[in-house]
Write a protein that holds these residues in place. Sequence first.
Motif, PDB file in Angstrom:
ATOM      1  N   CYS A 131       5.143  -4.776   0.035  1.00 13.81           N
ATOM      2  CA  CYS A 131       5.708  -6.002  -0.558  1.00 13.81           C
ATOM      3  C   CYS A 131       7.174  -5.788  -0.921  1.00 13.81           C
ATOM      4  CB  CYS A 131       4.906  -6.372  -1.806  1.00 13.81           C
ATOM      5  SG  CYS A 131       5.651  -7.676  -2.797  1.00 13.81           S
ATOM      6  N   LEU A 136       4.576 -13.349 -13.700  1.00 11.82           N
ATOM      7  CA  LEU A 136       4.072 -12.428 -12.680  1.00 11.82           C
ATOM      8  C   LEU A 136       2.548 -12.326 -12.756  1.00 11.82           C
ATOM      9  CD1 LEU A 136       6.917  -9.781 -13.049  1.00 11.82           C
ATOM     10  CD2 LEU A 136       6.353 -11.010 -10.926  1.00 11.82           C
ATOM     11  N   THR A 151       0.348 -13.467  -9.516  1.00  8.97           N
ATOM     12  CA  THR A 151      -0.381 -12.417  -8.796  1.00  8.97           C
ATOM     13  C   THR A 151      -1.880 -12.520  -9.078  1.00  8.97           C
ATOM     14  OG1 THR A 151      -0.093 -10.910 -10.667  1.00  8.97           O
ATOM     15  CG2 THR A 151       1.509 -10.719  -8.866  1.00  8.97           C
ATOM     16  N   VAL A 195      11.833  -6.494  -4.747  1.00 12.41           N
ATOM     17  CA  VAL A 195      11.483  -5.112  -5.100  1.00 12.41           C
ATOM     18  C   VAL A 195      12.669  -4.238  -4.703  1.00 12.41           C
ATOM     19  CG1 VAL A 195       9.910  -3.198  -4.643  1.00 12.41           C
ATOM     20  CG2 VAL A 195       9.042  -5.564  -4.656  1.00 12.41           C
ATOM     21  N   SER A 240       9.190  -8.493  -1.871  1.00  8.50           N
ATOM     22  CA  SER A 240       9.604  -9.500  -2.851  1.00  8.50           C
ATOM     23  C   SER A 240       8.439 -10.402  -3.197  1.00  8.50           C
ATOM     24  CB  SER A 240      10.760 -10.343  -2.312  1.00  8.50           C
ATOM     25  OG  SER A 240      10.322 -11.151  -1.256  1.00  8.50           O
ATOM     26  N   ILE A 241       8.539 -11.012  -4.373  1.00  8.49           N
ATOM     27  CA  ILE A 241       7.533 -11.969  -4.825  1.00  8.49           C
ATOM     28  C   ILE A 241       8.230 -13.309  -4.957  1.00  8.49           C
ATOM     29  CG2 ILE A 241       6.050 -12.609  -6.773  1.00  8.49           C
ATOM     30  CD1 ILE A 241       5.775  -9.524  -7.246  1.00  8.49           C
ATOM     31  N   PRO A 291       4.215   0.578 -10.256  1.00  8.32           N
ATOM     32  CA  PRO A 291       4.281  -0.666  -9.476  1.00  8.32           C
ATOM     33  C   PRO A 291       2.922  -1.371  -9.508  1.00  8.32           C
ATOM     34  CG  PRO A 291       4.127   1.233  -8.011  1.00  8.32           C
ATOM     35  CD  PRO A 291       4.221   1.776  -9.406  1.00  8.32           C
ATOM     36  N   LEU A 323      11.986  -4.580 -10.372  1.00  5.69           N
ATOM     37  CA  LEU A 323      12.056  -5.892  -9.745  1.00  5.69           C
ATOM     38  C   LEU A 323      13.372  -6.550 -10.159  1.00  5.69           C
ATOM     39  CD1 LEU A 323       8.458  -7.302 -10.354  1.00  5.69           C
ATOM     40  CD2 LEU A 323       9.324  -6.074  -8.345  1.00  5.69           C
ATOM     41  N   TYR A 351       6.085 -11.698  -0.306  1.00  5.57           N
ATOM     42  CA  TYR A 351       4.817 -12.302  -0.707  1.00  5.57           C
ATOM     43  C   TYR A 351       5.105 -13.645  -1.352  1.00  5.57           C
ATOM     44  CZ  TYR A 351       1.803  -8.200  -0.012  1.00  5.57           C
ATOM     45  OH  TYR A 351       1.081  -7.175   0.518  1.00  5.57           O
ATOM     46  N   TRP A 384       2.684  -3.958  -7.395  1.00  6.18           N
ATOM     47  CA  TRP A 384       2.775  -4.581  -6.093  1.00  6.18           C
ATOM     48  C   TRP A 384       2.423  -3.566  -5.023  1.00  6.18           C
ATOM     49  CZ3 TRP A 384       6.625  -3.952  -9.715  1.00  6.18           C
ATOM     50  CH2 TRP A 384       7.567  -2.933  -9.473  1.00  6.18           C
ATOM     51  N   SER A 385       2.024  -4.054  -3.846  1.00  5.73           N
ATOM     52  CA  SER A 385       1.656  -3.121  -2.788  1.00  5.73           C
ATOM     53  C   SER A 385       2.925  -2.567  -2.149  1.00  5.73           C
ATOM     54  CB  SER A 385       0.806  -3.831  -1.733  1.00  5.73           C
ATOM     55  OG  SER A 385       1.639  -4.588  -0.883  1.00  5.73           O
ATOM     56  N   ARG A 388      -2.063 -15.891  -2.565  1.00  5.71           N
ATOM     57  CA  ARG A 388      -0.979 -15.570  -1.645  1.00  5.71           C
ATOM     58  C   ARG A 388      -1.036 -16.548  -0.473  1.00  5.71           C
ATOM     59  NH1 ARG A 388       0.320 -10.152   1.955  1.00  5.71           N
ATOM     60  NH2 ARG A 388       2.175 -11.064   2.926  1.00  5.71           N
TER      61      ARG A 388
END
Length: 535
Positions: A361, A432, A436, A393, A363-364, A355, A404, A122, A357-358, A130
Amino acid sequence: MQSCEISADSTDDPLSSGLRRKRQPRIVVIGAGLAGLSAAKALLESGFTDVTVLEATDRIGGRVQSVRLGHATFELGATWIHGSHGNPVYHLAEDNGLLEETTDSERSVGRISLYSKNGVAYHLTNSGQRIPKDVVEEFSDLYNEVYNLTQEFFQRGKPVNAESQNSVGVFTRDVVRKRVKADPDDTEAVKRLKLAMIQQYLKVESCESSSHSMDEVSLSEFGEWTEIPGAHHVIPCGFIKIVEILARSIPKSVIQLRKPVKCIHWNQSVSKEIERVADHNSDLPEENKGSNVFVECEDCEFIPADHVIVTVSLGVLKKRHESLFHPRLPEEKVMAIEKLGINTTDKIFLEFEEPFWSSECNSIQFVWEDEAESESLTYPEELWYKKICSFDVLYPPERYGHVLSGWICGEEALIMEKCDDETVAETCTEMLRKFTGNPNIPKPRRILRSSWGSNPHFRGSYSYTQVGSSGADVEKLAKPLPYAESSKSPPMQVMFSGEATHRKYYSTTHGAVLSGQREAARLIEMYQDLLQCPT
Ligand SMILES: Cc1cc2nc3c(=O)[nH]c(=O)nc-3n(C[C@H](O)[C@H](O)[C@H](O)COP(=O)(O)OP(=O)(O)OC[C@H]3O[C@@H](n4cnc5c(N)ncnc54)[C@H](O)[C@@H]3O)c2cc1C
Ligand SMILES: *[C@@H]1O[C@H](CO)[C@@H](O)[C@H](O)[C@H]1NC(C)=O
Ligand SMILES: *[C@@H]1O[C@H](CO)[C@@H](O)[C@H](O)[C@H]1NC(C)=O
Ligand SMILES: *[C@@H]1O[C@H](CO)[C@@H](O)[C@H](O)[C@H]1NC(C)=O
C-alpha cells in the motif's frame, strides 16, 4: 504598528558623493526563498557588488523547509523536483550528487496517483470498504481522459461553454458524471462509487493546485502550466540542500535574517519628501538623497536602493500590497494581484509505532460515499477533516520509519492550522480507523504539520490561475515599475519575482528559480557597460 522616522544616518556609504554616477547600483532583494537567492546569486556572479537580501524569518529557504527528525528529513514545503532535463533545480541536484538512482516506477502514471513509488493506492470508503482495483483503474482512466480534455482549452484554444463557468471543477465533475451515469456496463452500486470518487480526485487535484477547490481554477488557462518531462525526484537529504547550494555562493554578510520589510518607498518619494522637509544641510549623505527607492524595515532602518526585487508570495502581496508600497501600486498591478489565485495546501505527517497498512500500500485515499451528488466541496467548520484527501506512505521505511503524509487544502486547511496537535492527530486517527475498518489503530506517536496559510510571511502555499485571471495577469504581476510609459523616472525601481510571476511554471521550485534569474538578467542587461569595464 510603530511609525518610523526617516533618518539615513544608519546608512554608512563608503563612496564619496563625487562617485555617484559611477558607483555600483544598490540592489535590495526582499525574501531569501529560491527566487531571492537565485536573483542574488546571479547578480553577484555577474559583478554587482552592492546586493542585500532581506528576509523576514530566521531562516533561508522560504517555502522550502526540511525538518529533520531522528534520521529522517521531512518536507513541510516543496518535496518533488518535477521533471529533469531543462529543470534548473534538477540540474543543481544532479550536479551535486543529491539524487538517487531513478527507476521507471518513479514516473508519474497519469495525473492522479501523484509520485509515490512502490505499490498501489488503496481507495477506501467511509464504510470501511476497499474499492476494487478494477473499478479504481477504470475510474482513473476516465478521469485522466477528462483531465486531458481540460488541457485542450488552453492548448488548442477551444472555446469554453457557459455551463462550465470556465471552472476546471465544474467542467470535470459534469463531464465525468455524465460518462459514469451513461456507462451501460456498471451496476448502480459501482456507479455510485465512481460518482463519490470524482469528489476525492478533485480534492487531490485541488491539493496539487493549492486552491480552495477546483471550482476556482480557470478552465481556459489550466493548460498553460507546463510540465517538464522526466521523473519526479525527491532529495533524500532534504530539499533544503538546494537552498544551501544556492546560498553557498552568496557571502554571509549579504543576507540579513529577521529583517521584515514594512514598506517600499519608490518613485523617489522619500527623496522628494526629504527635499521638502529637510534643510539642505541635513545629515543625509549626499549619496542617498537621490535614491530612487528606500526600503523601510520593521526595525525602522531605511535602506536606500536603486533597484528592489520583491519576491514575497502572492499571498503576502494580496494581504499587504496597500501598505507595502508607497506610492501605491498602479491599478493594473493591483488587479493582477487580486485576480490571480493562491490558497493553502498543508501536509500532516503522522508517525506510527507499527505500520497498520500492508507493504504494497503506497497511499490511503478517502472516498466519502455520501458526497456522490455534492456540488461543492466546502464543509462546516467541525467537518474540516472531510477535506483531507489522502495519506501517502513515505517510502522506504528504513529512511522514514512508519510515517503517513496527509494532504488537505483550502479553507479547511486553515481550520486545521488553528487546531492543536492533539486534536489533529486524534481526528486523523479516527478517520483512518473508520476507512480501514480497523478500530484498533493506535494513536500516532508523533505529528508534524505545516501551516502555510496562516503564516504571515506566506499566506498560502502556491499560486494558480483563478477563474477570471489569465497568463496575461502573470505578466502584469512580473512587470517592473515604473511602467515604461512614465519614461522620465529611473527604470526598474521595483521588480517582481517569485513562483507566481512565472507564466508556465508557477507553483514550482523551478519557476521560482527561473523568475529570480529573469529579474537579475534585466539588471545585468541594463548595466552591461558598467559590468564589462570594472574600474
Ligand atoms: C506544501 C508545499 C508543497 C510544495 N511542493 C512542491 C513540490 O513538490 N515541487 C515544487 O517544485 N514546488 C513545490 N512547492 C512550491 C515551492 O515551494 C515554491 O514555489 C517556491 O519555494 C517559492 O519560492 P519563492 O522564492 O517564490 O517564494 P518563498 O519561498 O515564499 O520566498 C519568499 C521569502 O520572502 C520572505 N518574506 C515575506 N514577506 C517578507 C517581508 N515583508 N520582508 C522580508 N521578507 C519577507 C518569506 O519569509 C520567504 O522566505 C510547494 C510548496 C508548498 C507550500
Ligand atoms: C492524455 O494525453 C497524453 C498526452 O497527450 C497521452 O499520452 C495520454 O495517453 C492521454 N491519456 C488518456 C487517458 O487519454
Ligand atoms: C511618480 O513621481 C512623478 C513625479 O513626481 C509623478 O508625476 C508620478 O505620478 C508618480 N507616480 C506614482 C505612481 O506615484
Ligand atoms: C483560501 O480560500 C478560503 C475560501 O475561499 C479563504 O477563506 C482563504 O482566505 C483563502 N486564503 C488562504 C491563504 O488560504
